[in-house]
Write a protein that holds these residues in place. Structure first.
Motif, PDB file in Angstrom:
ATOM      1  N   TYR B  25     -97.117  -9.470 -20.268  1.00  0.00           N
ATOM      2  CA  TYR B  25     -96.145  -9.043 -21.251  1.00  0.00           C
ATOM      3  C   TYR B  25     -96.317  -7.430 -21.454  1.00  0.00           C
ATOM      4  O   TYR B  25     -97.586  -7.020 -21.500  1.00  0.00           O
ATOM      5  N   PRO B  26     -95.327  -6.801 -21.859  1.00  0.00           N
ATOM      6  CA  PRO B  26     -95.073  -5.362 -21.655  1.00  0.00           C
ATOM      7  C   PRO B  26     -96.467  -4.631 -22.503  1.00  0.00           C
ATOM      8  O   PRO B  26     -96.324  -4.518 -23.574  1.00  0.00           O
ATOM      9  N   GLU B  28     -97.731  -1.914 -22.731  1.00  0.00           N
ATOM     10  CA  GLU B  28     -97.434  -0.459 -23.323  1.00  0.00           C
ATOM     11  C   GLU B  28     -96.530  -0.776 -24.636  1.00  0.00           C
ATOM     12  O   GLU B  28     -96.484   0.358 -25.341  1.00  0.00           O
ATOM     13  N   LEU B  29     -95.837  -1.740 -24.697  1.00  0.00           N
ATOM     14  CA  LEU B  29     -94.871  -1.775 -25.709  1.00  0.00           C
ATOM     15  C   LEU B  29     -95.456  -2.564 -26.813  1.00  0.00           C
ATOM     16  O   LEU B  29     -94.717  -2.574 -28.015  1.00  0.00           O
ATOM     17  N   ARG B  30     -96.535  -3.072 -26.800  1.00  0.00           N
ATOM     18  CA  ARG B  30     -97.054  -3.949 -28.017  1.00  0.00           C
ATOM     19  C   ARG B  30     -97.455  -3.210 -29.211  1.00  0.00           C
ATOM     20  O   ARG B  30     -97.926  -2.185 -29.007  1.00  0.00           O
ATOM     21  N   SER B  31     -97.052  -3.714 -30.200  1.00  0.00           N
ATOM     22  CA  SER B  31     -97.328  -3.094 -31.546  1.00  0.00           C
ATOM     23  C   SER B  31     -98.556  -2.921 -32.295  1.00  0.00           C
ATOM     24  O   SER B  31     -98.898  -2.172 -32.836  1.00  0.00           O
ATOM     25  N   ASP B  32     -99.329  -3.919 -31.870  1.00  0.00           N
ATOM     26  CA  ASP B  32    -100.506  -4.349 -32.516  1.00  0.00           C
ATOM     27  C   ASP B  32    -101.859  -3.882 -31.572  1.00  0.00           C
ATOM     28  O   ASP B  32    -103.097  -3.711 -32.085  1.00  0.00           O
TER      29      ASP B  32
END
Lengths: 255, 255
Positions: B25-26, B28-32
């Motif tokens: 799962y992306p 680079e885009l994960r918020s945590d």
């Protein structure tokens, strides 16, 4: 000993309780003469799978014997992992789409973006019958946390440039608290937040209300690319979108 | 140590293998800022649930890391229990229907009434890519056993007076062997056995072939009360029936 107790209990319940027939498959019609009743550790996963895959519908409460099973599912890794998997699929699908300006992803709210686990954890994880008054009081506190995997997906979809529509069964009088709760939980932006007008949709169930609102969106020129909900009533009927995604929710069923 | 090996393996695979993105799962885009990769004992049930609930589609093979998981699912009680639950729901629904003379239940054949577990048990339970030649050779032996829970349901539906239609992706050249195999397995009677005409349906997938045949049935005056299959392509599209039932099948996906 356990087996004997179970068998006796089964016979007792079967003879007294007409409404529980889902557990007591027609003994008289079985071809092999055998009666296998799987124990809760096998039966409860079957019940959950059947509910998630839309085979078991219109249920009112979680079976009492699955109370512990549902609690440990929700509180353990599996619920988060299952939610993650579905959100990932939605994201991968979104990435595969040649996006237009009028493309939206629809999210349901409760059980999809906002977690009501804090409520259900104090009300038997779905074993207790639904109590609208007590539930509404909890909603009005505006303290529902984000469902973490959906929040990640929401942010990812925004990064891809998709617009977000929240379509909720919450009624219009809950608009302010819903907006505030969404923002507090990390959902800071949306194209539309559609709440239910209880007069316009008087007597209509969630499925027909949501289908009617999706039809409106389509008529306004939006293309529904993805549609993500924790209930089948979020994602069935007309104008469901190019693809639908069913997030896990073994605690309740909304028709 | 395990975690380190997993992390290194993950980075290696992620950097080399574009097709396996469903596991990665992306980041680079994960918020945590966290990266949680659930181990197979959590991830594989999520994968299976996503497949069963039509969230994960168009897959070619069972993920290698879920090989043992699928084998023990199929060979243990859970597959039987899950199948039983779905068949029960179909039967309870049938009992609730005021039956007409023109009412039918549709069953898919392979994976629904006839088990291909004896085949798949020798071919990695879905981990190995599908091989039409080898699979067809197995079908032509005509030795597929009944799926026990579906056989019980079939007999129960007959007892209620419903007529049965078998609608299969098997081609018309397999008519004789299919009839013989069904009877040998205990399915002694049916209103229709519909096999695929490969010329008429040249280039069409299972979903459109089955929808077209269901439309024919409807035009002939049959009412499709229930529709039971192990693939979503059995039970989606037009004229699916009053209710559909998805039997478990984590071994393969047919579009």
């Amino acid at each position: 000993m356990k087996a004997v107790v179970l068998a006796v209990a089964t016979i007792l319940v079967a003879s007294q309780c007409h409404g529980s027939e889902y557990e007591f498959y027609p003994l008289e019609l079985r071809s092999d003469g055998l009666t296998v009743h799987y124990p809760p550790e096998v039966w409860c996963p079957s019940w959950r799978l059947a509910a998630e895959a839309h085979n078991y519908i219109n249920w009112k409460t979680v079976p009492q014997k699955c109370a512990e099973y549902v609690e440990s599912y929700i509180q353990g890794d599996q619920y988060d992992s299952d939610s993650k998997y579905v959100n990932q699929q939605a994201y991968f699908f979104a990435k595969s789409i040649k996006r237009n300006e009028n493309d939206v992803f629809i999210f349901s709210v409760d059980g999809t973006v906002l977690s009501n686990v804090p409520y259900y954890s104090k009300h038997g994880y779905g074993v207790n019958p639904y109590n609208a008054t007590v539930y509404d009081a909890w909603v009005l506190k505006g303290e529902a946390p984000a469902l973490a995997q959906t929040l990640k997906n929401y942010n990812n979809l925004l990064s891809l440039g998709f617009k977000i529509v929240f379509l909720t069964g919450r009624t219009v009088d809950k608009k302010a608290v819903t907006e505030a709760n969404l923002k507090e939980a990390g959902f800071h932006t949306w194209e539309k937040l559609i709440l239910k007008d209880p007069i316009a949709y008087n007597g209509q169930n969630a499925a027909s209300y949501k289908a009617a609102e999706r039809k409106k969106l389509t008529k306004e020129g939006w293309r529904i690319v993805g549609n993500i909900g924790d209930q089948w009533s979020d994602i069935t009927g007309r104008n469901v979108g190019l693809r639908t995604f069913k997030l896990p929710n073994p605690m309740y069923f909304i028709a």
